[in-house]
Scaffold this active site. Sequence first.
Site, PDB file in Angstrom:
ATOM      1  N   HIS A  32       0.810  -1.211   0.254  1.00 32.64           N
ATOM      2  CA  HIS A  32      -0.012  -0.094   0.155  1.00 32.64           C
ATOM      3  C   HIS A  32       0.820   1.007   0.171  1.00 32.64           C
ATOM      4  O   HIS A  32       2.135   1.137  -0.007  1.00 32.64           O
ATOM      5  CB  HIS A  32      -0.819  -0.002   1.342  1.00 32.64           C
ATOM      6  CG  HIS A  32      -0.302  -0.054   2.626  1.00 32.64           C
ATOM      7  ND1 HIS A  32       0.377   0.958   3.150  1.00 32.64           N
ATOM      8  CD2 HIS A  32      -0.460  -0.849   3.693  1.00 32.64           C
ATOM      9  CE1 HIS A  32       0.858   0.691   4.240  1.00 32.64           C
ATOM     10  NE2 HIS A  32       0.464  -0.366   4.688  1.00 32.64           N
ATOM     11  N   CYS A  73       2.874  -4.393   6.790  1.00 33.80           N
ATOM     12  CA  CYS A  73       2.740  -4.406   5.265  1.00 33.80           C
ATOM     13  C   CYS A  73       4.094  -3.925   4.531  1.00 33.80           C
ATOM     14  O   CYS A  73       4.941  -3.229   5.357  1.00 33.80           O
ATOM     15  CB  CYS A  73       1.359  -3.478   5.000  1.00 33.80           C
ATOM     16  SG  CYS A  73      -0.185  -3.963   5.916  1.00 33.80           S
TER      17      CYS A  73
END
Length: 216
Positions: A126, A134
């Site tokens: 992202h 992440c």
Amino acid sequence: MPGPLRAETAIKRATPKLMPRLRALGAALGDPIFIRAFKQEKRLQLFIQPAGRGRFVEFATWPICAASGGLGPKKAEGDKQVPEGVYGVTPEAMNPASAYHLSMNVGYPNAFDRALGRTGSFIMIHGRCESIGCLAMTDPVIEEIWTLVAAAHDAGQAKVDVHIFPFVLSATALGSHRQSEHFSFWSDLLDVQDAFDQKGSPPLVSVESGRYQVIG
């Protein structure tokens, strides 16, 4: 900005920057995509398979802007580890309304993780350069990745393979980790990494007795 409009705006912004680089490789938007990342080096690579070519070629390498945790796989919800292993992004995993600009779920936990009782969710590639497990990129970079992955999905690629490694693996690099609890796991991932480097396409990988095995 609503998700669909945000994605549409991102694609319009990224496409003019992508097109000359694609043409230089004989590639086009919609060609198949493969992604791999190296945690220690904080590097994400994107490969593309130009039409009529058997091998994927490197399109770009970007710095990973942020990735929490350390070496070793993700084991539990909340441990803030970036997973390691063989994952993939399906069309349903694309989230244009993400709090992190644009995001794509890599599919953790996969069959391998579930076999080992590992937990966790919403592991993404992202934007916004913040990570709690992440792979976070800058917003301009995630817009380029999004555009390429979305185009590949639209052209029929059911899943964009994403391979995440602890570091660039080799027999020499693994030698300094012989005492690690992850040595056997990383040795299996070396087979996965080598299979792509040798064949030029993402290998078929199965899970057998709690281990990754390259089968083709």
